[in-house]
Scaffold this active site. Structure first.
Site, short mmCIF file in Angstrom:
data_model
loop_
_atom_site.label_atom_id
_atom_site.label_comp_id
_atom_site.label_asym_id
_atom_site.label_seq_id
_atom_site.Cartn_x
_atom_site.Cartn_y
_atom_site.Cartn_z
N TYR A 53 41.01 33.39 30.30
CA TYR A 53 40.36 34.86 29.77
C TYR A 53 39.56 34.81 28.44
O TYR A 53 40.04 33.98 27.62
CB TYR A 53 41.53 36.01 30.39
CG TYR A 53 42.01 36.21 31.44
CD1 TYR A 53 41.32 35.62 32.55
CD2 TYR A 53 43.51 36.76 32.05
CE1 TYR A 53 42.19 35.39 33.88
CE2 TYR A 53 43.64 36.71 32.74
CZ TYR A 53 43.21 35.85 33.75
OH TYR A 53 43.67 36.10 34.91
N SER A 235 45.25 42.19 41.61
CA SER A 235 44.08 42.93 41.90
C SER A 235 44.65 44.15 43.23
O SER A 235 44.31 45.02 43.89
CB SER A 235 43.27 42.72 43.22
OG SER A 235 41.93 42.37 41.73
N LEU A 237 45.54 47.41 43.01
CA LEU A 237 44.16 48.57 43.03
C LEU A 237 43.01 48.11 44.09
O LEU A 237 42.33 49.02 43.78
CB LEU A 237 44.53 48.81 42.13
CG LEU A 237 45.72 49.88 41.07
CD1 LEU A 237 45.40 50.64 40.26
CD2 LEU A 237 46.90 50.10 42.83
N GLY A 240 40.15 48.78 41.69
CA GLY A 240 40.03 49.90 41.26
C GLY A 240 39.27 50.79 42.83
O GLY A 240 39.25 51.62 42.78
N LEU A 242 40.98 51.74 45.13
CA LEU A 242 41.92 52.54 45.67
C LEU A 242 42.50 53.80 44.72
O LEU A 242 43.66 54.48 44.98
CB LEU A 242 43.41 51.78 46.38
CG LEU A 242 42.81 50.58 47.45
CD1 LEU A 242 44.46 50.15 47.57
CD2 LEU A 242 43.33 51.78 48.15
N THR A 243 42.08 53.98 43.14
CA THR A 243 41.84 54.59 42.24
C THR A 243 40.70 55.84 42.84
O THR A 243 41.47 56.95 42.69
CB THR A 243 41.14 54.20 41.01
OG1 THR A 243 40.07 54.28 40.81
CG2 THR A 243 42.18 53.13 40.64
N GLY A 244 40.54 55.65 44.06
CA GLY A 244 38.99 56.53 43.90
C GLY A 244 38.19 57.13 42.85
O GLY A 244 37.16 57.67 43.67
N LYS A 245 37.94 55.79 41.98
CA LYS A 245 36.53 56.62 41.01
C LYS A 245 35.70 55.85 41.67
O LYS A 245 34.74 56.63 40.99
CB LYS A 245 37.66 55.51 39.57
CG LYS A 245 37.30 54.32 39.69
CD LYS A 245 38.01 53.88 38.65
CE LYS A 245 37.60 52.33 38.28
NZ LYS A 245 38.32 51.46 37.26
#
Length: 346
Positions: A53, A235, A237, A240, A242-245
């Site tokens: 990372y 992961s 979410l 991302g 599943l955040t709706g963004k």
């Protein structure tokens, strides 16, 4: 913040784990340190990182920068003992050691490098980032073919690595051992060979897991329950989704999709439609979709610790606001029904 046992160890860790893979690229050192402070204040004492990372992008020149950021926080705060720290050794094809596979030699080299960057004497959980023989993770499941594997070579590799881990535990440089991107067969082989050798047992497996990615739900779930292996769910979410963004084709500035439009193979033709099903369940029950997805992971019928990442402090505070949510039976049932009707969107 609820605490749970890690594997069969005597260690109790927070049921949410703070991921760090954007620290050093999308997230500055100042913000990363603020995230650690805020997470500890909220009761989250588990941080996951890796020698490879940061990501987005992942480069040879940048490798190790995230560990350095965490090490600088340890040096500045003096709070190393307040954190349960996990990191990983990169495997075959990595750009750190010119594509070298994981071996007793590479593990020792990697551990020494991580200890130096992290400014610590010991790593609490040391994980193999991916198997030498390959993996069905990262969307490889669609065409996975294990027929070229050499079982004898795999066993010899496991014996070699476990010998190195045994020595590193004896030297006090690592405490526990975990896997990542592994299969049920691979995990059982590590367990059996470790028992035969008297070497460190597998305590965790870090695989992708979310309402949109449920490969873990059958054989690995059974293994996790019966062998007390904690799933460190990355992961949770769905990167991302599943955040709706990303609904409606939106690509927010600075988001992962603005950097990686394929989202590691997750940006399929179906993913937004399937994500919408879960977003509607959350809306129906007056739930935040981020909080719902993380709580769902925590309530699975096998040991799970979701690893969440936050690029910004606002995102972190959003997650922390729902850290103690418990979902009712109706919500859990609707999520299962949604999965049955909309399986495997990527």
């Amino acid at each position: 913040m609820k605490t749970v046992r890690l594997g069969r160890t005597d260690l109790m860790v927070s049921q949410l784990c703070l991921g760090s893979m954007t620290w050093g690229t999308q997230t500055s050192e100042v913000d990363a340190h603020a995230q650690i402070d805020a997470s500890l204040e909220a009761g989250i004492n588990f941080i996951d990182t890796a020698e490879a990372y940061p990501v987005n992008p992942m480069t040879k020149e940048g490798a190790g920068r995230t560990e350095e950021i965490i090490g600088n926080w340890f040096a500045k705060s003096g709070r190393r003992n307040d954190v349960f720290l996990a990191t990983k050794v990169a495997g075959a094809g990595n750009y750190i050691r010119d594509g070298e596979e994981i071996s007793s030699k590479s593990i020792r080299e990697a551990v020494e490098g991580s200890l130096k960057r992290l400014q610590t004497d010991v790593i609490d959980l040391y994980q193999l980032h991916w198997p030498n023989r390959g993996s069905y993770m990262f969307r490889q499941n669609w065409s996975y073919d294990p027929s070229g594997q050499d079982r004898a070579a795999t066993v010899a590799h496991m014996e070699d690595v476990l010998g190195a881990l045994q020595a590193l535990v004896a030297e006090g440089k690592i405490r526990h051992f975990g896997l990542s991107n592994e299969s049920a067969w691979g995990t059982m082989m590590w367990l059996q060979i470790a028992e035969r050798m008297g070497a460190p047992r597998v305590e965790s497996i870090q695989n992708e897991y979310s309402p949109l990615c449920r490969l873990y739900d059958t054989d690995l779930a059974e293994l996790g329950h019966n062998e007390d292996i904690s799933l460190l769910a990355f992961s949770p979410l769905a990167a991302g989704f599943l955040t709706g963004k990303y609904q409606g084709g939106k690509i927010p500035e600075g988001s992962r999709m603005s950097i990686n439009d394929k989202m590691g193979g997750r940006a399929s033709d179906r993913v937004l439609d399937v994500a919408q099903v879960y977003l509607e369940i959350a809306a129906k029950h007056g739930l935040d979709p981020v909080h719902m997805s993380l709580a769902w992971c925590c309530q699975r019928p096998f040991p799970v610790i979701p690893i969440f990442g936050a690029t910004t402090m606002d995102q972190l505070e959003h997650v922390l606001a729902g850290k103690d949510l418990i979902l009712g039976e109706q919500v859990m049932a609707e999520i299962d029904a949604a999965h049955k009707s909309n399986p495997m969107p990527y």
